[in-house]
Design a protein around this motif. Structure first.
Motif, PDB file in Angstrom:
ATOM      1  N   ALA A 128      -3.045  -7.338  -9.753  1.00 38.91           N
ATOM      2  CA  ALA A 128      -2.574  -8.431 -10.779  1.00 38.91           C
ATOM      3  C   ALA A 128      -1.371  -7.930 -11.644  1.00 38.91           C
ATOM      4  CB  ALA A 128      -3.458  -9.159 -11.252  1.00 38.91           C
ATOM      5  N   LEU A 129      -1.713  -6.294 -12.068  1.00 37.49           N
ATOM      6  CA  LEU A 129      -0.666  -5.932 -12.994  1.00 37.49           C
ATOM      7  C   LEU A 129       0.541  -5.747 -11.867  1.00 37.49           C
ATOM      8  CD1 LEU A 129      -2.831  -3.098 -13.880  1.00 37.49           C
ATOM      9  CD2 LEU A 129      -2.769  -4.277 -15.431  1.00 37.49           C
ATOM     10  N   ILE A 130       0.859  -5.274 -11.101  1.00 43.89           N
ATOM     11  CA  ILE A 130       2.290  -5.159 -11.242  1.00 43.89           C
ATOM     12  C   ILE A 130       3.058  -6.442 -11.396  1.00 43.89           C
ATOM     13  CG2 ILE A 130       3.483  -4.925  -8.757  1.00 43.89           C
ATOM     14  CD1 ILE A 130       1.665  -4.082  -7.142  1.00 43.89           C
ATOM     15  N   GLY A 131       2.020  -7.453 -11.197  1.00 48.58           N
ATOM     16  CA  GLY A 131       3.435  -8.623 -11.295  1.00 48.58           C
ATOM     17  C   GLY A 131       3.571  -8.981 -12.958  1.00 48.58           C
ATOM     18  N   TYR A 132       2.308  -8.077 -13.734  1.00 50.23           N
ATOM     19  CA  TYR A 132       2.480  -8.298 -14.925  1.00 50.23           C
ATOM     20  C   TYR A 132       3.696  -7.496 -15.411  1.00 50.23           C
ATOM     21  CZ  TYR A 132       1.483  -6.456 -19.724  1.00 50.23           C
ATOM     22  OH  TYR A 132       1.398  -6.328 -20.991  1.00 50.23           O
ATOM     23  N   PHE A 133       3.810  -6.082 -15.273  1.00 51.73           N
ATOM     24  CA  PHE A 133       4.914  -5.308 -15.486  1.00 51.73           C
ATOM     25  C   PHE A 133       6.202  -5.876 -14.601  1.00 51.73           C
ATOM     26  CE2 PHE A 133       1.128  -2.019 -15.331  1.00 51.73           C
ATOM     27  CZ  PHE A 133       1.508  -1.761 -16.739  1.00 51.73           C
ATOM     28  N   THR A 135       6.991  -9.272 -14.618  1.00 49.54           N
ATOM     29  CA  THR A 135       6.944 -10.121 -15.909  1.00 49.54           C
ATOM     30  C   THR A 135       7.639  -9.584 -17.261  1.00 49.54           C
ATOM     31  OG1 THR A 135       5.909 -11.885 -14.763  1.00 49.54           O
ATOM     32  CG2 THR A 135       6.532 -12.209 -16.876  1.00 49.54           C
ATOM     33  N   GLN A 136       7.498  -8.724 -17.442  1.00 50.21           N
ATOM     34  CA  GLN A 136       7.721  -7.747 -19.129  1.00 50.21           C
ATOM     35  C   GLN A 136       9.195  -7.193 -18.650  1.00 50.21           C
ATOM     36  OE1 GLN A 136       5.637  -7.327 -22.052  1.00 50.21           O
ATOM     37  NE2 GLN A 136       4.712  -9.077 -21.199  1.00 50.21           N
ATOM     38  N   LEU A 137       9.157  -6.463 -17.245  1.00 51.48           N
ATOM     39  CA  LEU A 137      10.738  -6.166 -17.288  1.00 51.48           C
ATOM     40  C   LEU A 137      11.275  -6.908 -17.095  1.00 51.48           C
ATOM     41  CD1 LEU A 137      12.578  -4.223 -15.746  1.00 51.48           C
ATOM     42  CD2 LEU A 137      12.119  -4.639 -13.947  1.00 51.48           C
ATOM     43  N   GLU A 138      11.432  -8.017 -16.720  1.00 51.99           N
ATOM     44  CA  GLU A 138      12.112  -9.197 -17.077  1.00 51.99           C
ATOM     45  C   GLU A 138      12.439  -9.843 -18.384  1.00 51.99           C
ATOM     46  OE1 GLU A 138      15.127 -12.358 -16.030  1.00 51.99           O
ATOM     47  OE2 GLU A 138      14.446 -10.954 -15.469  1.00 51.99           O
ATOM     48  N   GLY A 139      11.875  -9.661 -19.619  1.00 54.32           N
ATOM     49  CA  GLY A 139      12.238 -10.017 -21.025  1.00 54.32           C
ATOM     50  C   GLY A 139      12.279  -8.568 -21.267  1.00 54.32           C
ATOM     51  N   HIS A 140      12.599  -7.934 -21.100  1.00 53.89           N
ATOM     52  CA  HIS A 140      13.412  -6.224 -21.422  1.00 53.89           C
ATOM     53  C   HIS A 140      14.209  -6.868 -20.923  1.00 53.89           C
ATOM     54  CE1 HIS A 140       9.438  -5.133 -22.778  1.00 53.89           C
ATOM     55  NE2 HIS A 140       9.279  -4.151 -21.622  1.00 53.89           N
ATOM     56  N   TYR A 141      15.033  -7.415 -20.240  1.00 49.23           N
ATOM     57  CA  TYR A 141      16.216  -7.206 -20.135  1.00 49.23           C
ATOM     58  C   TYR A 141      16.587  -8.666 -21.255  1.00 49.23           C
ATOM     59  CZ  TYR A 141      15.766  -5.006 -14.924  1.00 49.23           C
ATOM     60  OH  TYR A 141      15.868  -3.957 -14.024  1.00 49.23           O
ATOM     61  N   ARG A 176       1.872   1.514  -3.999  1.00 55.55           N
ATOM     62  CA  ARG A 176       3.233   1.354  -3.864  1.00 55.55           C
ATOM     63  C   ARG A 176       3.849   0.144  -4.285  1.00 55.55           C
ATOM     64  NH1 ARG A 176       4.463   1.946   2.061  1.00 55.55           N
ATOM     65  NH2 ARG A 176       6.384   1.985   1.666  1.00 55.55           N
ATOM     66  N   GLY A 177       3.436  -0.947  -5.007  1.00 60.76           N
ATOM     67  CA  GLY A 177       4.403  -2.149  -5.654  1.00 60.76           C
ATOM     68  C   GLY A 177       4.484  -1.225  -7.379  1.00 60.76           C
ATOM     69  N   LEU A 178       3.290  -0.379  -7.896  1.00 62.04           N
ATOM     70  CA  LEU A 178       3.284  -0.005  -8.755  1.00 62.04           C
ATOM     71  C   LEU A 178       4.126   1.086  -9.393  1.00 62.04           C
ATOM     72  CD1 LEU A 178      -0.308   0.645 -10.112  1.00 62.04           C
ATOM     73  CD2 LEU A 178       2.113  -0.688 -11.309  1.00 62.04           C
ATOM     74  N   LEU A 179       4.583   2.355  -7.716  1.00 59.54           N
ATOM     75  CA  LEU A 179       6.027   2.797  -7.656  1.00 59.54           C
ATOM     76  C   LEU A 179       7.906   2.187  -7.831  1.00 59.54           C
ATOM     77  CD1 LEU A 179       4.930   5.132  -4.838  1.00 59.54           C
ATOM     78  CD2 LEU A 179       5.264   6.261  -7.410  1.00 59.54           C
ATOM     79  N   ARG A 180       7.010   1.132  -7.549  1.00 59.30           N
ATOM     80  CA  ARG A 180       8.905   0.194  -6.703  1.00 59.30           C
ATOM     81  C   ARG A 180       9.125  -0.335  -8.754  1.00 59.30           C
ATOM     82  NH1 ARG A 180       6.840  -1.299  -1.826  1.00 59.30           N
ATOM     83  NH2 ARG A 180       5.697  -3.345  -2.248  1.00 59.30           N
ATOM     84  N   VAL A 181       8.111  -0.929  -9.134  1.00 59.02           N
ATOM     85  CA  VAL A 181       8.137  -1.540 -10.739  1.00 59.02           C
ATOM     86  C   VAL A 181       8.333  -0.245 -11.225  1.00 59.02           C
ATOM     87  CG1 VAL A 181       5.748  -1.218 -11.566  1.00 59.02           C
ATOM     88  CG2 VAL A 181       7.502  -3.442 -12.037  1.00 59.02           C
ATOM     89  N   GLY A 182       7.412   1.071 -11.363  1.00 59.61           N
ATOM     90  CA  GLY A 182       7.920   2.194 -12.083  1.00 59.61           C
ATOM     91  C   GLY A 182       9.121   2.374 -12.305  1.00 59.61           C
ATOM     92  N   ALA A 183      10.058   2.033 -10.531  1.00 59.73           N
ATOM     93  CA  ALA A 183      11.760   2.878 -10.766  1.00 59.73           C
ATOM     94  C   ALA A 183      12.316   2.124 -11.359  1.00 59.73           C
ATOM     95  CB  ALA A 183      11.606   2.973  -8.731  1.00 59.73           C
TER      96      ALA A 183
END
Length: 421
Positions: A128-133, A135-141, A176-183
């Motif tokens: 679930a942390l993938i979805g959390y990050f 969501t946070q990313l969209e807020g940062h944008y 793999r999901g965390l790597l994608r969001v990390g990129a």
């Protein structure tokens, strides 16, 4: 102690120092100090105009920006307080060459957020942390549109550091999901450094983005990371490198979602504008426009083509301005600016600065200065280095009028930007 400037109302201390080193004219002094600053600070964006120097030799000039103070000291062996500048409260002279240490420490901070030495204690990583990050990313944008880079860099870089830590414990698809969001986070940090004018930091984080994208094995992210690298090369004025990187991203275009193909095409158009190829600019942007209606992915990154009103016309107007097509660029900016929301304040300032340059190129200096009044206010608020670079481009376009009343008006309008940079 600030030296007396004499009965002439001029800064005699700076003038005497300039003449002592053989800089006979203000133009020669501005060019020599710009070259010295670029060498000392390894920053090709460091420039001082003859207009700025003329203001400095006026009565009681304000304290210059920190990096400018360092370059003045390197040129004359004296700090600005000894060169007739008004000393700010609490000013303490730094030790000689402390500026190099400051720059090294700043870059060490850039790398520290990305390169954390292991080993890391294993921990359970919930998917679930993938979805959390995300969501946070969209807020940062969204926050980036309001705040600009300086207030966000630390927050986003710290979250990337947490993602990197979790990646070291995660397994399988979660990893793999965390790597994608990390990129995607690394790409945003790189953009923030680029917008802040720190090209060393931007290049480092663009490299991190590419590494993480390659590790994720995601072809869309790999293409996106190449476009990120091309953005840095665009700011460095290296058109052929931009084209090389975008062509590499498009080598396997059929595997890429339309959004990534659009990004690569529009960035390649910027490369073509840097190499003077108008036909290629139009062809690439026309091809990208035909794909725009096909963008329907749910990827959380690279959504400027959906989020930015008039996205491709913004790129076309920018490319036309770079090609010196003032009238064509100005007409496009007039259309684009009618749909830019007030909330996109930093983008609005950048676009208007480009519009002002287009007006100057089209021999409309009075219009250029009127537009610049609004831009200067936004530049001071957002502290965007990208906007300051656009205003420096405007100053160059306005050089034919630098000794006319409209040129002096521009100098007055831009003075708060120069002093606050």
């Amino acid at each position: 102690m600030t030296p007396h400037t004499g009965q002439t109302g001029r800064n005699d201390a700076l003038r005497a120092a300039r003449l002592r080193v053989g800089w006979r004219t203000l133009e020669a002094a501005a060019a020599a100090l710009s070259e010295r600053g670029q060498q000392l600070l390894d920053d090709r964006q460091f420039t001082v105009s003859a207009r700025t120097w003329r203001r400095w030799e006026g009565e009681r000039p304000g304290w210059p920006a920190e990096e400018t103070a360092i370059v003045l000291h390197d040129a004359f062996g004296r700090w600005p307080e000894d060169l007739g500048f008004t000393t700010p409260p609490g000013w303490i002279r730094p030790e000689h060459h402390e500026e190099a240490d400051v720059r090294r420490r700043a870059f060490a901070g850039v790398t520290a957020a990305a390169l954390v030495a292991g080993p890391i204690a294993p921990q359970h990583v919930d998917p679930a942390l993938i979805g959390y990050f995300q969501t946070q990313l969209e807020g940062h944008y969204r926050a980036d549109m309001f705040l600009g880079p300086h207030d966000l860099i630390g927050t986003v870089a710290a979250q990337y550091q947490l993602i990197d830590k979790l990646v070291r414990s995660a397994k399988g698809e979660t990893r793999r999901g965390l790597l994608r969001v990390g990129a995607a986070y690394a790409a945003l940090v790189g953009w923030l450094y680029q917008d802040a004018g720190d090209m060393d930091g931007a290049s480092f984080w663009r490299g991190v983005t590419q590494e993480i994208a390659m590790r994720s094995r995601d072809p869309h992210l790999i293409g996106y990371s190449l476009v990120n690298q091309a953005q840095v090369r665009t700011d460095l004025g290296d058109g052929y490198a931009v084209i090389d990187l975008c062509e590499a991203a498009l080598d396997d275009a059929d595997r890429l979602v339309p959004k990534v193909r659009i990004m690569a095409m529009q960035q390649q158009a910027h490369g073509a504008s840097l190499t003077g190829e108008r036909r290629a600019v139009d062809q690439l942007l026309d091809d990208a426009d035909r794909l725009l209606s096909q963008v329907d992915d749910d990827l959380p990154w690279g959504n400027a083509c959906r989020r930015t009103p008039g996205y491709l016309e913004v790129q076309r107007a920018t490319c036309y301005g770079r090609l010196g097509l003032g009238a064509e660029a100005g007409a496009l900016w007039s259309q684009v600016l009618t749909v830019v929301p007030d909330t996109a304040r930093r983008d609005l300032g950048v676009y208007m600065a480009r519009q002002a340059t287009a007006a100057a190129t089209a021999q409309q200096p009075d219009q250029a200065v009127e537009i610049a009044r609004t831009v200067a206010t936004i530049a001071v608020e957002t502290r965007s280095a990208r906007m300051r670079r656009e205003l420096a481009t405007l100053e160059r376009a306005m050089r034919p009028w630098q000794d006319a009343p409209v040129g002096r008006d521009l100098a007055e309008v831009l003075a708060p930007v120069t002093e606050g940079s």
